[in-house]
Write a protein that holds these residues in place. Structure first.
Motif: not given
Ligand code: SF4
Lengths: 276, 670
Positions: B98-99, B102-104, B197-198, B345-347
């Motif tokens: 999601x990190x 969010x900035x995608x 949280x991160x 995560x994500x990968x």
């Protein structure tokens, strides 16, 4: 060297002194309080007998029971393959016991905990305790001892003082106790501990026969102004059954317990409550 | 020939039909009658991965309603669902980054796609179709009329959000919910939430610095997000209600090796302490640096009975992941699949629970029927190990998996390679197996060793009979096997540890030589199917009757083993490198510990330091559970943790309730 007679070793204890502790319960006690939660300590018996496990009692047939004394055979129930019979205590020499206790050394360090000797009355096994205590001291492990302090020979207490970091004195103020010299012995041993600047904590098990007024004056006499009040419970019932001893439930009502607690507070005593 | 084709078609349709019936059944069970009867629709995808499949996804996205609740717009409509062809496994238990989301910038992603060629044509085509559907959806939402100005404002911003980084916490949450909803909508299951949280902290910080938001307001936003995600829990759940795989991971190190322990970590823990909801749920990544205060907060959260968080030893897990094959620079972002199985995560498109579990006790059952009676214990053990290896080999199989254009959009290596996330595109697609009932097998073997070989009280013939007849005429031996042996799983005893370790080693060695879909396989000691598989399994020589549940993960079966002992045991086991698919100790903890968190924390810390893998603590007492079973109306909010997920006690099938009651009883005696 004589061995220690241990009823049980409980790790992860959180009420018997600072931090997380391993408590060693030792066999033998000069008292025999009817509400004691470790009756095996003074029962004089060597085995628990758990009839709930006995197939004969359960009405389950087994070829393995045929030679058992309960079926008229020659094999003692101590040999029961279904573990109906289990030894109450285990003998440890101090080296083995130390090994067991050191399992939690890092936990002691992390939590500021250590070892608590309890029972029964641990002072009764003072002799074989000394080598263990000196090893614990050498390993820099905090040691508490939960004791009635009812030990007529002052020298024994004196001898142990350097090894013990905290004395948890279990007060026997209930009227059921009939040791005539109890207060005399307690006074004198407390005197020793105080002189040596030992750290002392006090405990009192609450049963309904305790009279607040009397307790207050007894505590005054003993110079005690703070203690832990333990509410008596009935968790040891199955142990009484397995020892073939009658069980009497001394669990007090909440009201009586709280009234007593309040009276203690009103008398200016500092109290930590423990209910299970 | 014609008949054959007919047969094949018949088979295929019946599979499809079965699938559809099951899906509709679930809808009827878990939705309002109105929704199930008049709104529910499942779209059957015959050709996952194809352009027509992408068109179907686009259609579903286009036709599904949005949900306006808790101040956010959620793009998941539980009444529309995509069903993939029978024989294809839906993509389960994946967590997007999601990190990155969010900035995608969707346009930028599409621009960076490789040239369309013969071999990537379908992939790029599906991405174009789905991206357009996403853009259309955002536009449609923005053009809708809203009575509430909050939704109106959010909706207006949505199309723009697709092409830029978020500027505030509200935007970040909204963008997460937008994509999270779509992932559910297109038929992925157990969509994880990852390190909230991160991930959200920078946006919170920005808001606070600009004086736009304070702690309490931010907490309010997180609360709305959690409530919204948990709203459709029954329909998102797979087998049991609550089993939705919506995990929020807290704590753990960041990319630079620094511990994540920010105000949002605290906020989530406080929230879960206050909310007492079973879904979403928390996992806490702990290491030696995890602050005491955060530990204590986690315990408080647990004490409140929400079943969260589950603790995982990130240091040990990351180490083993690297040794297994995950890249050192990726493991800082370890997350979990639905319950506890580690992935990146994500990968990772790792499928960590696609096989039936390796049933440990089958190995002994088979050995008993094969062996000669003269064989000694060592020989029997060898036979058991051989069978265990065979059982292991039999469960690991290749499978056909669904495709994921949306996950592919947010994975750099998919974009670079022009391959789908679940089909060679993602960085990792290791497969995971699970070993079920190890404690039962260990106890059975310890019994055979003692009572058959050492004391000669029981014959091998009797053992065979017991397995076949479920202890009929052998109630005495059941008693003997169940409670008389002083050596048992969970006891930190040399023999017990060695035997457990040998059996784990056998599975490890066997798995090490296997691949599934061309990828390496890992395994874990925690299987969720201890009840369902137990139901149909014959008696085992640990005193377990046919039909009874197997042991829960690596938790002891005996009431004489207390928490210190079991933690010691689990920390003393050495977990082989490929034994990293979840090794959970599940313990019902006496409430007294929870009221003394300053003492419980060192106990847990020490166990993790010594090598404990994962820990799930439950706090209920037996009396409460019994009462709750009898009077469900009195306990509408009683939450329990079942197999890595939490659920309302009332939502559980009766046999799960009974199992929990029995286990709470066991541990209370300890
Ligand atoms: S052998 Fe054990 S179970 Fe059987 S009758 Fe004797 S005491 Fe009871």
């Amino acid at each position: 060297m004589s061995a220690l007679n241990v009823i049980s070793i409980q790790r992860g204890c959180i009420y018997d002194g600072p931090g997380v502790r391993t408590t060693v319960f030792l066999k033998g006690c000069p008292f025999s309080c009817s509400w004691c939660c470790n009756p095996e300590a003074f029962s004089g018996k060597e085995y628990y007998i758990d009839n709930q496990k006995c197939l004969k009692e359960l009405g389950v047939y087994s070829l393995l029971c045929e030679s058992c004394e309960r079926k008229g055979g020659a094999r003692s129930i101590i040999e029961c393959p279904f573990s109906v019979c289990a030894p109450i205590a285990k003998r440890y020499d101090s080296e083995d016991l130390l090994k067991e206790l050191l399992k939690d050394n890092s936990l002691f360090e992390q939590s500021g905990g250590g070892v608590t000797l309890s029972g029964g009355e641990p002072l009764l096994q003072w002799k074989p305790l000394v080598p263990l205590l000196s090893e614990l001291k050498a390993a820099n492990i905090h040691v508490s001892i939960e004791t009635t302090l009812y030990m007529r020979d002052k020298q024994i207490v004196e001898h142990l003082i350097p090894y013990i970091d905290e004395w948890i004195v279990d007060l026997k103020l209930q009227k059921e106790h009939t040791k005539e010299d109890y207060f005399y012995v307690l006074h004198s041993n407390l005197g020793l501990l105080r002189e040596s600047m030992s750290r002392i904590a006090y405990r009192l098990v609450y049963v309904e026969t305790l009279q607040a007024e009397k307790v207050i004056s007894q505590l005054q006499d003993l110079g005690i102004n703070a203690f832990e009040l333990l509410k008596c419970h009935s968790l040891a019932k199955s142990k009484y059954d397995k020892l073939g001893m009658p069980f009497m439930d001394y669990t007090p009502s909440d009201t009586a317990y709280n009234v007593f607690y309040r009276k203690m507070l009103e008398a200016g005593l500092q109290i930590v409550k423990h209910e299970i | 020939m014609k008949r054959k084709i007919k047969e094949i078609i018949k088979k295929a349709t019946s599979g499809a039909l079965r699938l559809k019936i099951r899906t509709y059944q679930k809808a009827f069970d878990r939705m309002s009658i109105w929704d199930a009867l008049f709104k529910y629709h499942c779209y059957y995808d015959k050709l996952p991965g194809s352009l027509s499949s992408a068109n179907l996804m686009a259609k579903i996205i286009g036709r599904s309603d949005i949900c306006l609740a808790h101040g956010f717009i959620y793009t998941y409509d539980p009444t529309k669902t995509r069903l993939v062809r029978a024989g294809v496994e839906p993509l389960t238990s994946i967590t997007p980054d999601y990190a990155l989301i969010i900035n995608s910038d969707l346009r930028e992603i599409m621009h960076s796609l490789p040239e369309r060629r013969g071999d990537n044509s379908d992939f790029i085509g599906t991405l174009h179709i789905v991206t357009k559907a996403i853009e259309d959806k955002a536009r449609a939402i923005s053009e809708q009329q809203y009575e509430d100005v909050r939704y109106e404002a959010m909706a207006k911003r949505l199309p723009d959000l697709l092409y830029r980084d978020c500027q505030s916490l509200v935007e970040a949450i909204q963008k997460i919910l937008f994509y999270n909803g779509l992932l559910w909508q297109v038929g992925h299951r157990h969509v994880g939430l990852g390190r909230m949280d991160l991930v959200l902290y920078p946006y919170y910080k920005k808001d606070v610095e600009a004086n736009r938001l304070n702690y309490e307001q931010a907490k309010g936003l997180l609360k709305e997000m959690c409530l919204l995600l948990g709203k459709d829990s029954p329909i998102k759940s797979l087998n049991l209600i609550g089993d939705s795989g919506q995990y929020i991971i807290l704590g753990g190190i960041d990319k630079n090796g620094k511990n994540t322990d920010n105000e949002l970590t605290r906020m989530f823990l406080e929230l879960f302490e206050e909310l007492r909801i079973p879904d979403p749920k928390l996992i806490f990544r702990v290491n030696e640096e995890t602050p005491m205060d955060t530990w204590k907060r986690s315990i408080r959260c647990l004490a409140n009975g929400c079943g969260s968080p589950l603790f995982m030893n990130e240091t040990l897990i990351m180490e083993n992941m690297v040794r297994f094959g995950y890249r050192n620079e990726d493991v800082w972002n370890v997350g979990t699949s639905a319950c506890w199985e580690p992935l990146i995560i994500g990968k990772s498109s790792d499928q960590n629970n696609p096989f039936i579990s390796i049933l440990a006790c089958n190995a002994l059952k088979k050995a008993l029927t094969e062996m000669e009676d003269e064989l000694d214990y060592g020989g029997l053990l060898q036979l058991v190990k051989r069978n265990l290896a065979e059982e292991t080999r039999s469960v690991v199989v290749d499978k056909d998996y669904d495709y994921s254009p949306i996950m592919s959009l947010f994975n750099e290596s998919c974009i670079r390679s022009g391959k789908d996330f679940a089909h060679q595109g993602s960085d990792y697609m290791y497969q995971g197996a699970q070993l079920l009932g190890l404690p039962n097998l260990v106890n059975s073997l310890l019994n055979i060793k003692k009572y058959v070989y050492e004391r000669g009280l029981v014959s091998l013939g009797m053992c065979r009979e017991i397995v076949q007849t479920d202890y009929e005429n052998h109630l005495d031996i059941k008693q003997l096997f169940k409670s008389a042996n002083d050596k048992k799983f969970g006891l930190c005893d040399e023999d017990v540890l060695r035997l457990s370790q040998e059996l784990i080693g056998t599975v490890s060695e066997t798995i090490g030589k296997l691949t599934a879909n061309g990828h390496n396989v890992k395994f874990g000691l925690s299987s969720p199917s201890y009840i369902s598989r137990g139901k149909v399994a014959s008696a085992t020589l640990d005193g377990r009757n046919a039909g009874e549940p197997f042991a829960v993960h690596i938790s002891p079966l005996s009431s004489t083993i207390d928490i210190a002992e079991v933690l010691d045991f689990a920390s003393s086991l050495s977990y082989p490198v490929n034994c990293l698919n979840g090794n959970v100790v599940d313990y019902v903890i006496p409430p007294v510990y929870l009221n003394n968190s300053d003492k419980l924390v060192p106990i847990l810390r020490d166990a993790f330091k010594k090598g404990l893998y994962q820990l799930q603590l439950n706090v209920y007492d037996r009396a409460t559970l019994i009462d709750a079973k009898l009077h469900p109306e009195k306990y509408p909010t009683l939450v329990v943790r079942v197999w890595g997920f939490s659920a309302y006690f009332n939502d559980l099938p009766e046999e799960y309730k009974d199992n929990l009651i029995a286990r709470a009883g066991e541990y209370e005696c300890a």
